[in-house]
Write a protein that holds these residues in place. Structure first.
Motif, PDB file in Angstrom:
ATOM      1  N   GLN A  61      73.004  43.680  42.501  1.00 16.45           N
ATOM      2  CA  GLN A  61      72.259  42.597  43.156  1.00 16.45           C
ATOM      3  C   GLN A  61      71.632  43.067  44.466  1.00 16.45           C
ATOM      4  O   GLN A  61      70.494  42.708  44.780  1.00 16.45           O
ATOM      5  N   MET A  62      72.393  43.845  45.237  1.00 17.08           N
ATOM      6  CA  MET A  62      71.842  44.360  46.496  1.00 17.08           C
ATOM      7  C   MET A  62      70.661  45.275  46.228  1.00 17.08           C
ATOM      8  O   MET A  62      69.651  45.235  46.936  1.00 17.08           O
ATOM      9  N   ALA A  63      70.796  46.113  45.209  1.00 16.11           N
ATOM     10  CA  ALA A  63      69.719  47.050  44.891  1.00 16.11           C
ATOM     11  C   ALA A  63      68.459  46.301  44.475  1.00 16.11           C
ATOM     12  O   ALA A  63      67.354  46.653  44.888  1.00 16.11           O
ATOM     13  N   VAL A  64      68.648  45.247  43.680  1.00 14.23           N
ATOM     14  CA  VAL A  64      67.503  44.469  43.222  1.00 14.23           C
ATOM     15  C   VAL A  64      66.865  43.712  44.382  1.00 14.23           C
ATOM     16  O   VAL A  64      65.645  43.574  44.458  1.00 14.23           O
ATOM     17  N   ALA A  65      67.717  43.250  45.300  1.00 11.15           N
ATOM     18  CA  ALA A  65      67.173  42.540  46.466  1.00 11.15           C
ATOM     19  C   ALA A  65      66.277  43.475  47.277  1.00 11.15           C
ATOM     20  O   ALA A  65      65.250  43.065  47.799  1.00 11.15           O
ATOM     21  N   ARG A  66      66.669  44.738  47.367  1.00  6.83           N
ATOM     22  CA  ARG A  66      65.855  45.684  48.131  1.00  6.83           C
ATOM     23  C   ARG A  66      64.654  46.154  47.331  1.00  6.83           C
ATOM     24  O   ARG A  66      63.585  46.380  47.883  1.00  6.83           O
ATOM     25  N   ASP A  67      64.839  46.326  46.022  1.00  8.82           N
ATOM     26  CA  ASP A  67      63.747  46.827  45.189  1.00  8.82           C
ATOM     27  C   ASP A  67      63.680  46.036  43.889  1.00  8.82           C
ATOM     28  O   ASP A  67      64.313  46.368  42.896  1.00  8.82           O
ATOM     29  N   PRO A  68      62.873  44.968  43.878  1.00  7.60           N
ATOM     30  CA  PRO A  68      62.811  44.088  42.700  1.00  7.60           C
ATOM     31  C   PRO A  68      62.201  44.768  41.473  1.00  7.60           C
ATOM     32  O   PRO A  68      62.249  44.206  40.386  1.00  7.60           O
ATOM     33  N   SER A  69      61.628  45.958  41.624  1.00  6.74           N
ATOM     34  CA  SER A  69      61.004  46.593  40.462  1.00  6.74           C
ATOM     35  C   SER A  69      62.024  47.299  39.559  1.00  6.74           C
ATOM     36  O   SER A  69      61.660  47.788  38.487  1.00  6.74           O
ATOM     37  N   LEU A  70      63.284  47.355  39.960  1.00  3.46           N
ATOM     38  CA  LEU A  70      64.301  48.005  39.123  1.00  3.46           C
ATOM     39  C   LEU A  70      64.353  47.323  37.763  1.00  3.46           C
ATOM     40  O   LEU A  70      64.402  46.098  37.680  1.00  3.46           O
ATOM     41  N   ASN A  71      64.327  48.112  36.689  1.00  2.00           N
ATOM     42  CA  ASN A  71      64.282  47.494  35.362  1.00  2.00           C
ATOM     43  C   ASN A  71      65.271  48.066  34.370  1.00  2.00           C
ATOM     44  O   ASN A  71      65.330  47.618  33.223  1.00  2.00           O
ATOM     45  N   LEU A  72      66.055  49.051  34.755  1.00  2.00           N
ATOM     46  CA  LEU A  72      67.088  49.543  33.844  1.00  2.00           C
ATOM     47  C   LEU A  72      68.311  49.983  34.650  1.00  2.00           C
ATOM     48  O   LEU A  72      68.176  50.643  35.678  1.00  2.00           O
ATOM     49  N   ALA A  73      69.483  49.577  34.170  1.00  2.00           N
ATOM     50  CA  ALA A  73      70.730  49.996  34.825  1.00  2.00           C
ATOM     51  C   ALA A  73      71.403  51.053  33.975  1.00  2.00           C
ATOM     52  O   ALA A  73      71.621  50.842  32.776  1.00  2.00           O
ATOM     53  N   LEU A  74      71.687  52.200  34.578  1.00  2.00           N
ATOM     54  CA  LEU A  74      72.420  53.276  33.907  1.00  2.00           C
ATOM     55  C   LEU A  74      73.846  53.226  34.443  1.00  2.00           C
ATOM     56  O   LEU A  74      74.084  53.491  35.622  1.00  2.00           O
ATOM     57  N   ILE A  75      74.783  52.862  33.588  1.00  2.00           N
ATOM     58  CA  ILE A  75      76.141  52.540  34.045  1.00  2.00           C
ATOM     59  C   ILE A  75      77.153  53.541  33.495  1.00  2.00           C
ATOM     60  O   ILE A  75      77.259  53.734  32.281  1.00  2.00           O
ATOM     61  N   SER A  76      77.888  54.194  34.392  1.00  2.00           N
ATOM     62  CA  SER A  76      78.880  55.189  33.970  1.00  2.00           C
ATOM     63  C   SER A  76      80.177  55.025  34.761  1.00  2.00           C
ATOM     64  O   SER A  76      80.855  55.988  35.043  1.00  2.00           O
ATOM     65  N   VAL A  77      80.496  53.779  35.112  1.00  2.00           N
ATOM     66  CA  VAL A  77      81.742  53.500  35.841  1.00  2.00           C
ATOM     67  C   VAL A  77      82.879  53.386  34.820  1.00  2.00           C
ATOM     68  O   VAL A  77      82.621  53.309  33.617  1.00  2.00           O
ATOM     69  N   PRO A  78      84.162  53.378  35.265  1.00  2.00           N
ATOM     70  CA  PRO A  78      85.255  53.273  34.297  1.00  2.00           C
ATOM     71  C   PRO A  78      85.110  52.048  33.381  1.00  2.00           C
ATOM     72  O   PRO A  78      84.607  51.005  33.789  1.00  2.00           O
ATOM     73  N   GLY A  79      85.577  52.236  32.141  1.00  2.00           N
ATOM     74  CA  GLY A  79      85.373  51.234  31.098  1.00  2.00           C
ATOM     75  C   GLY A  79      85.824  49.831  31.459  1.00  2.00           C
ATOM     76  O   GLY A  79      85.204  48.856  31.037  1.00  2.00           O
ATOM     77  N   ALA A  80      86.880  49.699  32.247  1.00  2.00           N
ATOM     78  CA  ALA A  80      87.408  48.377  32.587  1.00  2.00           C
ATOM     79  C   ALA A  80      86.391  47.558  33.386  1.00  2.00           C
ATOM     80  O   ALA A  80      86.438  46.333  33.383  1.00  2.00           O
ATOM     81  N   TYR A  81      85.476  48.234  34.072  1.00  2.00           N
ATOM     82  CA  TYR A  81      84.501  47.537  34.917  1.00  2.00           C
ATOM     83  C   TYR A  81      83.084  47.597  34.357  1.00  2.00           C
ATOM     84  O   TYR A  81      82.186  46.925  34.851  1.00  2.00           O
ATOM     85  N   ALA A  82      82.887  48.446  33.347  1.00  2.00           N
ATOM     86  CA  ALA A  82      81.523  48.764  32.914  1.00  2.00           C
ATOM     87  C   ALA A  82      80.798  47.564  32.315  1.00  2.00           C
ATOM     88  O   ALA A  82      79.625  47.329  32.605  1.00  2.00           O
ATOM     89  N   ALA A  83      81.508  46.794  31.477  1.00  2.00           N
ATOM     90  CA  ALA A  83      80.845  45.675  30.814  1.00  2.00           C
ATOM     91  C   ALA A  83      80.355  44.659  31.839  1.00  2.00           C
ATOM     92  O   ALA A  83      79.271  44.083  31.691  1.00  2.00           O
ATOM     93  N   ALA A  84      81.147  44.440  32.886  1.00  2.00           N
ATOM     94  CA  ALA A  84      80.743  43.471  33.921  1.00  2.00           C
ATOM     95  C   ALA A  84      79.456  43.924  34.593  1.00  2.00           C
ATOM     96  O   ALA A  84      78.541  43.122  34.804  1.00  2.00           O
ATOM     97  N   GLU A  85      79.373  45.220  34.916  1.00  2.00           N
ATOM     98  CA  GLU A  85      78.138  45.719  35.547  1.00  2.00           C
ATOM     99  C   GLU A  85      76.949  45.550  34.599  1.00  2.00           C
ATOM    100  O   GLU A  85      75.850  45.184  35.018  1.00  2.00           O
ATOM    101  N   ALA A  86      77.203  45.824  33.314  1.00  2.00           N
ATOM    102  CA  ALA A  86      76.122  45.678  32.330  1.00  2.00           C
ATOM    103  C   ALA A  86      75.670  44.223  32.246  1.00  2.00           C
ATOM    104  O   ALA A  86      74.466  43.935  32.209  1.00  2.00           O
ATOM    105  N   MET A  87      76.638  43.299  32.244  1.00  2.00           N
ATOM    106  CA  MET A  87      76.282  41.882  32.153  1.00  2.00           C
ATOM    107  C   MET A  87      75.470  41.448  33.375  1.00  2.00           C
ATOM    108  O   MET A  87      74.501  40.701  33.254  1.00  2.00           O
ATOM    109  N   LYS A  88      75.857  41.944  34.547  1.00  2.00           N
ATOM    110  CA  LYS A  88      75.096  41.605  35.752  1.00  2.00           C
ATOM    111  C   LYS A  88      73.656  42.076  35.623  1.00  2.00           C
ATOM    112  O   LYS A  88      72.717  41.352  35.943  1.00  2.00           O
TER     113      LYS A  88
END
Lengths: 521, 476
Positions: free
Chosen positions: A106-133
């Motif tokens: 959310q912070m990244a998008v607030a600074r740069d609204p042109s972001l259009n793809l998230a590349l997510i490589s955090v631990p599996g327990a947290y990854a789905a949440a980041e993807a959903m966001k």
């Protein structure tokens, strides 16, 4: 222990700045207590109570009082004098504030609204949440992370499908979108062939070979390894196929996967048949004859899928010949096999790419050679101890048990190199088969340690009267950050036979085993 | 999807940093996050939180709550005795209000116990401290949070029926908020002191001073507080730990009004001398003004906007607009600060007081850019002060155009904390705070900067998610 003080008449300073000065002065080595205050009645009382001396109260005077060793007090007064001077005060606020770190999407998008793809490589327990966001913020997602619960994968993909967004993954290692490499990807030229792959290294093999054959990639999309299960139903594969179908830059489409759940395969092939573009399908291990449809081409190996796609783009004949051992290669392999001792009968496959391990097993099984593996394909056997090979063994060193708490062998091949050395040293080994994966994300110097390990192991085996065949395949392109030509030369000078594809390397290995066991047809 | 393939890729990279470097090496664009597990590392709550991002019900509720907050016009309407202003303290009721979330007597910190015992003596409900403490422990005197009755008080935050309270009214919605009088520094009730001289001062404040000030406020012409607070921000206050400018401004308004009241010149002189001698005189008015603005935004169903942050010397507590009067508590975070001579961190009480209502409203730590001197409490620079204010924008619904910050090119103060943004980013609200001695009556021993604990926001979101889920299950 002494007590020293200094009074500055009519020098007014804010109490907050004085507390800062106090703290710095008190930190002087050997100082017991220090206080820098305006000499108000209350402060004078505080100083007395703290044992820092009795003073006359004059509110506009500034007092410095210190206790401690004689030298320390002197030093502290000097330090306070410096800190209280106008010069020091002016220098205090000069530094510019560093840019705030971005800690959320959310912070990244607030600074740069042109972001259009998230590349997510955090631990599996947290990854789905980041993807959903990311999805909820309208972005497409590549989910490199694994160990994401299947219910969450389904929730993500259903949410994305409703909004015409793409979820690549979880457990998606490779994608190239509009020329941008995501995760483990090879540097390939832009071109007319689009790929949707459920396997990262499978996609790497297909895209790198297409590049080496002179063609290019429009986009290579990933789906993750579970996408074509009955539970997920191939949502991402179907979405990727539809996207490439609609993409004007894409002329030919390649689909890469292990055999899907039957109903999913049916749905994917039906969609492929509906596409206006030719679709090459490689379902590793599936009978190509089972892949039917208008403009749908079945392939047996990853390399063949690339070859067919290149043929289709060129508009020429679609080449789908089985891998033939040319006379010269056959003679080399026969020569090697003949020079071996009686105990040398088995293949030892040591892979960093999971799909390469899988395909190599398929090629050996097709040649009538059953092997043990930590990830056995149909018809192969479970290896009892992953650290120890038995008879024919083909292992995936990128599997969980080898990477828990350690880097993947594609990133750091040290562990994998050691295993190759171990296999060369085994008197039962006839041939060691392995892969070298280049590209973004992979080790910058993939053969640096390998050559030394191979040299030492071979010298030792030679001293024992044995000669071990080494067969490898390099998955990569001449544009990759690693020097592909240099890697090939290093391998060849170390006595490694380098094939042009993983399937070909496996076929060479199988030929040697066949020659050694006398089981060849 | 069509968009994905048709446009230039702008990647946000969450996880392995090398992937961002590869994308850039290949000529693409990537923004790398300094990511840490959100919501304090609770994976299940993290998933729930993800589902709340962009939720239409929350977004609409937050717009409504935030608009009410912005539209609020706090006005200083009166100085009244608490028993006349706050129904719960009305005639015949033995009840005392305190700062922070609810807490039983036996768990209270030293300063709060001392202040309550002092207030019981002040009310004449007990003849000595022992009896006063027994009354409080027995439940014969009810102890409830200020926040439960539209009030706020700094430090111990003790308000008893005979104390005067500032009455601030939000002219837009008509809601009122209250705060007690600031007694000055040193040995004062709000730090738990309850000696005879402390009570003597309280009696004077509740007697001669109250009568004089009440008359002055009646005669005062300019009652709007927002312009005064905005002006003070431009004069170096952040209206929590620094109120020197605002106290001067309110003095200017009061002085002429007081003189016009025709009171005895000795009374006028003593009253003005008391106001002039206390650079924190305005703090309690600032807090009441903030409370009236926050309350305007309170109780909007589904809103994730924070409407109260407060501490009782044991726990830190917050409330969300959308979860009503439920408190979400966690042990207070440590204060990073400086101590007066002779005191150290071992002497410090845990963070205490309702004054974080200023941060809840975008002042205090959020307005640090207005008050670079405050950042020196932690050895910072003016650049750090502006960075702190800027960072708070990451967790707020917007910036309040009524309160502007010259150092940020007159941008508004970050205001309207969204609990979702806190939990997602890990950026914690910054709070400027005084440090009380853990023993009753010693007083303030330092000041510094602290943060609100993450667990409060995580728990609050879990509760808000339940209200959403309940609505989901209801047949439409």
């Amino acid at each position: 222990m002494s007590l020293r003080s200094r009074r500055y008449s009519n020098l007014y300073k804010d109490s907050v700045s004085l507390m800062t000065v106090s703290a710095k002065v008190a930190a002087t080595r050997g100082v017991e207590q220090a206080s820098v205050v305006m000499a108000t009645p209350a402060n004078v009382e505080n100083l007395a109570r703290a044992g820092l001396g009795e003073y006359e109260a004059r509110a506009n005077d500034l007092l410095v009082a210190v206790s401690g060793s004689e030298d320390a007090c002197e030093e502290a007064l000097h330090l306070a004098d410096g800190l209280l001077s106008a010069k020091a005060a002016a220098g205090g606020g000069g530094e510019a504030a560093a840019d705030e770190p971005l800690t959320s999407i959310q912070m990244a998008v607030a600074r740069d609204p042109s972001l259009n793809l998230a590349l997510i490589s955090v631990p599996g327990a947290y990854a789905a949440a980041e993807a959903m966001k990311a999805l909820r913020l309208g972005m497409d997602v590549m989910l490199f992370s694994d160990n994401v619960p299947v219910e969450r994968e389904l929730a993500l993909k259903l949410y994305a499908r409703e909004r015409d967004l793409m979820v690549m993954g979880p457990d998606c290692g490779t994608a190239i979108v509009g020329g941008v490499p995501l995760g483990f990807a090879n540097a390939v030229r832009r071109g007319a062939i689009g790929v949707v792959g459920a396997s990262g290294t499978g996609t790497q093999e297909v895209t790198a070979r297409i590049h080496q054959l002179g063609q290019g990639i429009s986009h290579a999309l990933g789906t993750g390894g579970h996408d074509l299960s009955a539970k997920i139903g191939g949502i991402s594969m179907l979405h990727g196929l539809a996207a490439l179908d609609a993409d004007p830059a894409t002329k030919v489409i390649v689909l890469v996967s292990k055999p899907p759940a039957p109903e999913v395969a049916e749905r994917v092939l039906a969609a492929a048949g509906r596409s206006a573009k030719p679709v090459v399908v490689i379902f590793l291990g599936a009978d190509p004859a089972s892949i039917k449809g208008e403009g749908v081409y079945g392939a047996r190996t990853l390399a063949e899928a690339a070859d067919i796609a290149v043929g289709l783009v060129k508009g020429g004949e679609v080449r789908a010949a089985p891998i033939a051992l040319l006379g010269e290669v056959q003679r080399t392999l026969d020569g090697l096999a003949r020079g071996m001792t009686a105990s040398q009968r088995f293949v030892r496959g040591v892979f960093s790419g999971g799909t390469f391990c899988y395909e190599a097993q398929l090629v050996h099984v097709a040649a009538g050679i059953r092997a043990y593996s930590n990830t056995p394909t149909d018809g192969n056997l479970q290896l009892k101890d992953s650290a120890k090979s038995q008879q024919n063994t083909i292992i995936d060193m990128g599997d969980d048990e080898f990477t828990r708490g350690r880097p993947h062998p594609m990133i750091d091949p040290t562990q994998r190199n050691a295993r190759i050395g171990q296999e060369i040293a085994d008197p039962e080994t006839a041939v060691v088969l392995f892969d070298v994966v280049l590209g973004y994300g992979a080790s910058a110097e993939p053969t640096a340690g390998l050559i030394g390990v191979v040299g030492a192991a071979r010298a030792q085996a030679k001293a024992a009267g044995r000669q071990v065949a080494l067969v490898a395949h390099v998955c990569g392109t001449d544009l990759d950050p690693q020097n592909r030509a240099g890697v090939l030369a290093a391998l060849k000078s170390a006595g490694v036979l380098v094939a042009s594809s993983n399937a070909e390397a496996a076929a060479w290995s199988a030929a040697i085993v066949a020659a050694r066991s006398g089981a060849g047809r | 999807m069509k968009a994905l393939l048709g446009r230039d890729l702008e990647v946000v990279n969450v996880g392995l940093e090398g992937f961002a470097a590869d994308i850039r090496a290949a000529g693409g664009h990537a923004t790398h996050l300094s990511w840490a597990p959100p919501a304090g590392g609770d994976s299940a709550l993290g998933w729930t939180l993800a589902g709340m991002i962009g939720d239409r019900r929350i977004e609409e509720a937050n717009c409504k709550a935030y608009d009410r907050y912005l539209a609020a016009q706090p006005r200083l309407v009166d100085l009244m005795l608490a028993r006349d202003a706050i129904p719960a303290l009305g005639e015949g009721k033995r009840r005392i209000l305190h700062s922070g979330p609810p807490i039983p007597w036996e768990h209270m910190c030293g300063p709060q116990k001392g202040a309550i015992a002092g207030a019981i003596l002040y009310e004449g409900w007990a003849s000595d401290l022992d009896i006063a403490e027994r009354l409080a422990a027995s439940g014969a005197v009810a102890l409830e949070p200020c926040h439960a009755h539209g009030a706020v008080g700094p430090m111990a935050g003790v308000i008893s029926p005979s104390m005067p309270v500032w009455v601030v009214e939000n002219a837009t919605a008509g809601n009122r908020a209250f705060s007690n009088l600031n007694e000055g520094l040193g040995k004062v009730l709000r730090f738990g002191a309850n000696s005879p001289d402390v009570l003597e001062r309280l009696r004077w404040l509740g007697g001669e001073f109250f009568t004089a000030l009440r008359a002055a406020i009646g005669a005062m012409k300019e009652r709007d507080l927002k312009p005064l607070m905005a002006q003070a921000l431009h004069m170096g206050d952040e209206l929590h730990n620094r109120n020197a400018a605002a106290s001067g401004l309110i003095f200017k308004r009061l002085a002429l009004a007081l003189i016009d009241c025709g009171l005895d010149s000795g009374v006028v002189r003593r009253a003005l001398a008391f106001v002039a001698g206390n650079d924190h005189f305005f703090l309690n008015i600032s807090m009441a003004a903030c409370k009236s603005m926050s309350d305007a935004a309170h109780r909007v169903p589904f809103s994730s906007m924070v409407t109260a942050m407060t501490r009782n010397g044991v726990n830190f507590g917050i409330r969300l607009s959308g979860t009503g009067d439920q408190w979400f508590e966690a042990p207070a975070n440590a204060v990073n600060g400086l101590y007066f001579p002779g005191f150290s961190v071992e002497d410090a009480a845990a963070d205490l007081g309702d004054s974080a209502i200023t941060e809840t409203n975008g002042l205090g730590g959020f307005a640090m850019a207005a008050s670079p001197a405050i950042v020196q409490f932690v050895g910072g620079t003016p650049a750090d002060a502006t960075a702190n204010s800027r960072r708070m924008l990451a967790i707020t619904l917007g910036a309040n155009p009524a309160f502007t910050l010259p150092a940020l090119n007159f941008a508004g103060t970050p205001a309207g904390i969204d609990a979702r943004l806190v939990a997602d980013s890990g950026v914690l609200p910054i709070i400027n705070t005084g440090i009380a001695h853990k023993k009753a009556g010693v007083g303030q021993i330092g000041a510094g900067i602290t943060t609100a604990p993450m667990a409060c926001f995580a728990d609050a979101l879990a509760a808000l998610a339940q209200t959403l889920a309940i609505q989901d299950k209801r047949p439409s």
